[in-house]
Design a protein around this motif. Structure first.
Motif, PDB file in Angstrom:
ATOM      1  N   ARG A 160    -105.572  96.130  12.691  1.00 45.10           N
ATOM      2  CA  ARG A 160    -104.747  97.224  13.196  1.00 45.10           C
ATOM      3  C   ARG A 160    -104.620  98.327  12.144  1.00 45.10           C
ATOM      4  NH1 ARG A 160    -101.569  94.368  10.118  1.00 45.10           N
ATOM      5  NH2 ARG A 160     -99.640  95.293   9.316  1.00 45.10           N
ATOM      6  N   ASP A 161    -104.104  99.467  12.569  1.00 44.43           N
ATOM      7  CA  ASP A 161    -103.740 100.555  11.660  1.00 44.43           C
ATOM      8  C   ASP A 161    -102.398 100.189  11.026  1.00 44.43           C
ATOM      9  OD1 ASP A 161    -102.918 102.841  10.373  1.00 44.43           O
ATOM     10  OD2 ASP A 161    -103.231 104.174  12.081  1.00 44.43           O
ATOM     11  N   ALA A 162    -102.397  99.870   9.760  1.00 40.85           N
ATOM     12  CA  ALA A 162    -101.188  99.390   9.083  1.00 40.85           C
ATOM     13  C   ALA A 162    -100.106 100.451   8.971  1.00 40.85           C
ATOM     14  CB  ALA A 162    -101.544  98.865   7.695  1.00 40.85           C
ATOM     15  N   LYS A 163    -100.434 101.696   9.277  1.00 35.18           N
ATOM     16  CA  LYS A 163     -99.450 102.769   9.175  1.00 35.18           C
ATOM     17  C   LYS A 163     -98.642 102.948  10.462  1.00 35.18           C
ATOM     18  CE  LYS A 163    -102.284 105.353   5.868  1.00 35.18           C
ATOM     19  NZ  LYS A 163    -102.999 106.635   5.595  1.00 35.18           N
ATOM     20  N   ARG A 164     -99.023 102.230  11.507  1.00 34.60           N
ATOM     21  CA  ARG A 164     -98.342 102.380  12.798  1.00 34.60           C
ATOM     22  C   ARG A 164     -97.765 101.043  13.243  1.00 34.60           C
ATOM     23  NH1 ARG A 164    -103.017 103.877  16.404  1.00 34.60           N
ATOM     24  NH2 ARG A 164    -101.411 103.898  18.027  1.00 34.60           N
ATOM     25  N   PRO A 165     -96.648 101.080  13.972  1.00 32.68           N
ATOM     26  CA  PRO A 165     -96.082  99.823  14.470  1.00 32.68           C
ATOM     27  C   PRO A 165     -96.944  99.236  15.578  1.00 32.68           C
ATOM     28  CG  PRO A 165     -94.881 101.671  15.389  1.00 32.68           C
ATOM     29  CD  PRO A 165     -95.842 102.256  14.394  1.00 32.68           C
ATOM     30  N   PHE A 166     -96.775  97.937  15.829  1.00 30.89           N
ATOM     31  CA  PHE A 166     -97.543  97.293  16.886  1.00 30.89           C
ATOM     32  C   PHE A 166     -96.620  96.601  17.876  1.00 30.89           C
ATOM     33  CE2 PHE A 166     -97.400  93.978  13.525  1.00 30.89           C
ATOM     34  CZ  PHE A 166     -96.899  92.899  14.245  1.00 30.89           C
ATOM     35  N   PHE A 167     -97.130  96.501  19.109  1.00 31.01           N
ATOM     36  CA  PHE A 167     -96.519  95.721  20.182  1.00 31.01           C
ATOM     37  C   PHE A 167     -97.589  94.772  20.672  1.00 31.01           C
ATOM     38  CE2 PHE A 167     -95.705  95.422  24.903  1.00 31.01           C
ATOM     39  CZ  PHE A 167     -94.624  94.556  24.811  1.00 31.01           C
ATOM     40  N   LEU A 168     -97.414  93.479  20.383  1.00 28.09           N
ATOM     41  CA  LEU A 168     -98.413  92.477  20.710  1.00 28.09           C
ATOM     42  C   LEU A 168     -97.818  91.427  21.624  1.00 28.09           C
ATOM     43  CD1 LEU A 168    -101.083  90.914  20.371  1.00 28.09           C
ATOM     44  CD2 LEU A 168    -100.212  90.050  18.181  1.00 28.09           C
ATOM     45  N   MET A 169     -98.449  91.237  22.793  1.00 29.81           N
ATOM     46  CA  MET A 169     -98.054  90.201  23.742  1.00 29.81           C
ATOM     47  C   MET A 169     -99.059  89.063  23.653  1.00 29.81           C
ATOM     48  SD  MET A 169     -96.844  92.517  27.039  1.00 29.81           S
ATOM     49  CE  MET A 169     -95.420  91.507  27.505  1.00 29.81           C
ATOM     50  N   CYS A 170     -98.602  87.933  23.151  1.00 31.61           N
ATOM     51  CA  CYS A 170     -99.422  86.724  23.026  1.00 31.61           C
ATOM     52  C   CYS A 170     -99.008  85.778  24.147  1.00 31.61           C
ATOM     53  CB  CYS A 170     -99.192  86.087  21.651  1.00 31.61           C
ATOM     54  SG  CYS A 170    -100.006  84.503  21.419  1.00 31.61           S
ATOM     55  N   HIS A 171     -99.829  85.673  25.176  1.00 32.90           N
ATOM     56  CA  HIS A 171     -99.463  84.948  26.397  1.00 32.90           C
ATOM     57  C   HIS A 171    -100.277  83.663  26.525  1.00 32.90           C
ATOM     58  CE1 HIS A 171     -97.547  88.445  28.901  1.00 32.90           C
ATOM     59  NE2 HIS A 171     -97.057  88.344  27.680  1.00 32.90           N
ATOM     60  N   HIS A 172     -99.653  82.547  26.221  1.00 31.21           N
ATOM     61  CA  HIS A 172    -100.357  81.266  26.307  1.00 31.21           C
ATOM     62  C   HIS A 172    -100.415  80.752  27.740  1.00 31.21           C
ATOM     63  CE1 HIS A 172    -101.042  80.721  22.102  1.00 31.21           C
ATOM     64  NE2 HIS A 172     -99.780  80.958  21.817  1.00 31.21           N
ATOM     65  N   LYS A 173    -101.539  80.130  28.070  1.00 34.38           N
ATOM     66  CA  LYS A 173    -101.667  79.410  29.336  1.00 34.38           C
ATOM     67  C   LYS A 173    -100.817  78.152  29.305  1.00 34.38           C
ATOM     68  CE  LYS A 173    -104.976  76.422  31.727  1.00 34.38           C
ATOM     69  NZ  LYS A 173    -104.531  76.744  33.098  1.00 34.38           N
ATOM     70  N   ALA A 174    -100.808  77.493  28.184  1.00 35.10           N
ATOM     71  CA  ALA A 174    -100.094  76.228  28.013  1.00 35.10           C
ATOM     72  C   ALA A 174     -98.589  76.434  28.143  1.00 35.10           C
ATOM     73  CB  ALA A 174    -100.417  75.630  26.648  1.00 35.10           C
ATOM     74  N   PRO A 175     -97.861  75.395  28.591  1.00 35.82           N
ATOM     75  CA  PRO A 175     -98.326  74.074  29.030  1.00 35.82           C
ATOM     76  C   PRO A 175     -98.471  73.934  30.545  1.00 35.82           C
ATOM     77  CG  PRO A 175     -95.969  73.993  28.678  1.00 35.82           C
ATOM     78  CD  PRO A 175     -96.392  75.404  28.384  1.00 35.82           C
ATOM     79  N   HIS A 176     -99.004  74.961  31.205  1.00 34.65           N
ATOM     80  CA  HIS A 176     -99.125  74.937  32.662  1.00 34.65           C
ATOM     81  C   HIS A 176     -99.887  73.702  33.150  1.00 34.65           C
ATOM     82  CE1 HIS A 176    -100.297  76.249  36.722  1.00 34.65           C
ATOM     83  NE2 HIS A 176     -99.322  77.129  36.648  1.00 34.65           N
ATOM     84  N   ARG A 177     -99.478  73.201  34.295  1.00 32.25           N
ATOM     85  CA  ARG A 177    -100.210  72.130  34.961  1.00 32.25           C
ATOM     86  C   ARG A 177    -101.695  72.488  35.036  1.00 32.25           C
ATOM     87  NH1 ARG A 177     -99.167  70.585  41.330  1.00 32.25           N
ATOM     88  NH2 ARG A 177    -100.073  68.480  41.298  1.00 32.25           N
ATOM     89  N   SER A 178    -102.621  71.636  34.691  1.00 28.65           N
ATOM     90  CA  SER A 178    -102.590  70.202  34.641  1.00 28.65           C
ATOM     91  C   SER A 178    -102.372  69.602  33.254  1.00 28.65           C
ATOM     92  CB  SER A 178    -103.889  69.643  35.225  1.00 28.65           C
ATOM     93  OG  SER A 178    -104.043  70.003  36.570  1.00 28.65           O
ATOM     94  N   PHE A 179    -101.724  70.318  32.343  1.00 29.07           N
ATOM     95  CA  PHE A 179    -101.296  69.748  31.067  1.00 29.07           C
ATOM     96  C   PHE A 179    -102.459  69.063  30.345  1.00 29.07           C
ATOM     97  CE2 PHE A 179     -98.459  68.342  34.643  1.00 29.07           C
ATOM     98  CZ  PHE A 179     -97.625  69.444  34.667  1.00 29.07           C
ATOM     99  N   GLU A 180    -103.381  69.866  29.819  1.00 27.51           N
ATOM    100  CA  GLU A 180    -104.561  69.307  29.153  1.00 27.51           C
ATOM    101  C   GLU A 180    -104.439  69.496  27.648  1.00 27.51           C
ATOM    102  OE1 GLU A 180    -108.322  70.479  30.990  1.00 27.51           O
ATOM    103  OE2 GLU A 180    -107.205  71.025  32.808  1.00 27.51           O
ATOM    104  N   PRO A 181    -104.006  68.462  26.926  1.00 26.37           N
ATOM    105  CA  PRO A 181    -103.812  68.604  25.481  1.00 26.37           C
ATOM    106  C   PRO A 181    -105.128  68.607  24.720  1.00 26.37           C
ATOM    107  CG  PRO A 181    -103.344  66.360  26.164  1.00 26.37           C
ATOM    108  CD  PRO A 181    -103.580  67.146  27.422  1.00 26.37           C
ATOM    109  N   HIS A 182    -105.105  69.200  23.540  1.00 29.17           N
ATOM    110  CA  HIS A 182    -106.257  69.126  22.648  1.00 29.17           C
ATOM    111  C   HIS A 182    -106.375  67.693  22.131  1.00 29.17           C
ATOM    112  CE1 HIS A 182    -108.886  69.814  19.193  1.00 29.17           C
ATOM    113  NE2 HIS A 182    -109.220  70.958  19.763  1.00 29.17           N
ATOM    114  N   PRO A 183    -107.606  67.195  21.906  1.00 28.75           N
ATOM    115  CA  PRO A 183    -107.757  65.819  21.401  1.00 28.75           C
ATOM    116  C   PRO A 183    -106.965  65.530  20.132  1.00 28.75           C
ATOM    117  CG  PRO A 183    -109.882  66.637  22.147  1.00 28.75           C
ATOM    118  CD  PRO A 183    -108.925  67.797  22.237  1.00 28.75           C
ATOM    119  N   ARG A 184    -106.712  66.563  19.307  1.00 31.34           N
ATOM    120  CA  ARG A 184    -105.993  66.319  18.057  1.00 31.34           C
ATOM    121  C   ARG A 184    -104.537  65.924  18.277  1.00 31.34           C
ATOM    122  NH1 ARG A 184    -106.551  72.143  18.058  1.00 31.34           N
ATOM    123  NH2 ARG A 184    -104.534  73.252  17.930  1.00 31.34           N
ATOM    124  N   HIS A 185    -104.060  66.078  19.516  1.00 29.58           N
ATOM    125  CA  HIS A 185    -102.656  65.761  19.811  1.00 29.58           C
ATOM    126  C   HIS A 185    -102.495  64.570  20.766  1.00 29.58           C
ATOM    127  CE1 HIS A 185    -102.164  70.212  18.756  1.00 29.58           C
ATOM    128  NE2 HIS A 185    -101.642  69.511  17.761  1.00 29.58           N
TER     129      HIS A 185
END
Length: 516
Positions: A160-185
């Motif tokens: 990003r341009d470090a001189k300007r503010p940011f608005f960031l929307m981080c929208h996760h799919k999880a934990p929506h059905r069908s609840f598929e965890p990563h193998p590490r968990h």
């Protein structure tokens, strides 16, 4: 405040407040989400205005109720010519981006607008190796969706341009059905000892007919895929189809004396059941295990974002919010899913940290809703809140300057009558600090995705202090006549304020109540 803050808005899908350790249930551990709460505020009475993915997202983006933005059901899409909070922030100099789940439609008429950068999942998207869509079209990604979405957010922050503010929307799919965890968990919460809610075996007595009619019972409506089990070949003897034309089937209920054999899709372990109650509890434990395992990846990736802010020296200048698009049933009343105005579905988790303006370790019980998010972002950015927005800035709440005696109410309306998945009935209502009034008007009103029926309208009234599990409908209780009338007045006032059209006749309702 002279400097505009950065805004990092992190939203998951179907994450119940009870599955965040900062809310104190003891169900699971979310240390990185707790960092936000410990460094800022936890809201205990933040509510959704329509407890389903697509309409909630439209309300958050536009600051308007669904009868205004016209995104009323899962089958309605946003008109991206409408103004939204990202457009206002971008016009004021913010760098704007959204990555992850959009679920407001695809194509030129519905794709994200107001964002300098975006890459979103089509529809619900996939957990593993998802396709994502950006301005150049669809692209196949390798990896796990929660990790990929966070990677994209971090790439945006680093370039990003470090001189300007940011608005960031981080929208996760999880934990929506069908609840598929990563193998590490997959090792987490696997001991089968998660606590069972007091209302798991609810018989739905003393409630409107909608409760018993809903098809979202853990014991009968979860699929093999939901529970991480192998679906055998076959027809109805294997289980009821999730929907006609689909291949997924529901795991049947056990019949006394007849063995039901189930196989873990990852380990091959076999389970045999002859007792219906034992099988119902097994399904609950499998559901909750996979749900909480899926949340573990969300918590880890929130930690990655917080660590970046720390390393980049941005923590003090960044508002960080974590929420979910609505609540979710975790076995309460025997249910999974959402849609209803009952508390577990209505409550959105809301954690916020801003060292420059929000006291660390604070909590609030003041009512707020998702239509208030957009005005809050604009307020903190020092911008005028446009007249079309129907929400109010939450800033006085977050800075503990709100009038705690104000008669705040949350308004909720679910439009998708008898949806094909869960058969949830259409309703609207209000909740204040103690009581909740719900009108089940039970009419699709020609809304996309709704279906007709002959269910008569019904009212429900709950005392959320004396009856926190909402087991006793007081709408027909003569001792609650005055409370019913008071809540009806609040409902009428709120509907008038926001311009929604009632399906009830208050004069006739009051006459009936007072003459019983």
């Amino acid at each position: 405040m002279t400097k505009q803050p950065n805004i990092l808005f992190i939203m998951s899908d179907d994450h119940a407040a009870r599955a965040i350790s900062a809310y104190g249930s003891g169900l699971n551990s979310t240390p990185n989400l707790d960092r936000i709460a410990d460094g800022g505020m936890r809201l205990d009475n933040c509510y959704v205005t329509n407890s389903i993915c697509t309409p909630s997202r439209a309300a958050i983006l536009t600051g308007t109720y669904n009868h205004v933005n016209l995104v009323t059901t899962l089958d309605t899409h946003i008109d991206n010519r409408l103004p939204n909070v990202a457009k206002h922030l971008r016009a004021a100099g913010y760098q704007t981006a959204i990555f992850g789940k959009w679920h407001l439609g695809e194509g030129k008429d519905h794709e994200p607008t107001g964002f300098d950068a975006w890459s979103v999942l089509p529809g619900q998207g996939e957990y593993f190796d998802p396709v994502m869509i950006d301005r150049d079209g669809p692209h196949a990604e390798r990896g796990y969706a929660t990790d990929i979405i966070t990677d994209k957010c971090l790439d945006f922050l680093r370039t990003r341009d470090a001189k300007r503010p940011f608005f960031l929307m981080c929208h996760h799919k999880a934990p929506h059905r069908s609840f598929e965890p990563h193998p590490r968990h997959r090792h987490l919460y696997a001991d089968g000892k998660l606590p069972v809610p007091e209302t798991f075996n609810d018989d739905y007595a003393n409630r409107a007919a909608a409760a018993a009619a809903a098809r979202m019972r853990i014991k009968s409506d979860m699929t093999y895929k939901d529970l991480g089990l192998v679906q055998p070949e076959g027809g109805e003897e294997v289980g009821e189809l999730l929907l006609p034309g689909w291949t997924q089937r529901k795991v049947p209920e056990a019949i006394d004396g007849q063995a039901l054999r189930l196989i873990d899709a990852n380990t091959g372990e076999a389970y045999v059941f002859t007792d219906p109650d034992e099988l119902a509890l097994f399904k609950y434990q499998r559901y909750m295990m996979r749900y909480l395992q899926t949340i573990a990846a969300v918590d880890e990736n929130v930690g990655r974002l917080l660590d970046y802010l720390d390393a980049a020296g941005l923590t003090d200048d960044t508002i960080v919010i974590y929420t979910s698009d609505q609540g979710f049933f975790l076995g309460e009343h025997g249910w999974f899913d959402k849609r209803f105005m009952y508390e577990e579905s209505l409550q959105m988790p809301f954690l916020v940290r801003y060292p420059a303006g929000i006291e660390a370790g604070s909590t609030s019980h003041t009512i707020a809703t998702n239509v208030d998010f957009a005005p809050t972002f604009l307020d903190y950015a020092g911008l005028t809140i446009p007249s079309y927005m129907q929400g109010e800035s939450m800033r006085p709440i977050l800075e503990q300057a709100a009038d705690t005696d104000a008669q705040r109410v949350a308004y909720h309306r679910y439009w998708m009558h008898k949806d094909e998945f869960h058969n949830a009935f259409a309703h609207y209502g209000v909740r204040d600090g103690r009581y909740k009034l719900i009108f089940w008007y039970n009419d699709p009103l020609d809304q996309p995705g709704g279906h007709g029926g002959d269910e008569p309208p019904e009212w429900e009234l709950f005392d959320c202090v004396e009856d926190p599990f909402e087991l006793y409908n007081r709408a027909d209780d003569a001792a609650f006549t005055d409370i019913f009338a008071r809540m009806l007045a609040k409902l009428d006032s709120k509907m008038t304020e926001i311009g929604d059209i009632p399906q009830h006749d208050s004069a006739a309702v009051l006459a009936s109540v007072r003459n019983r």
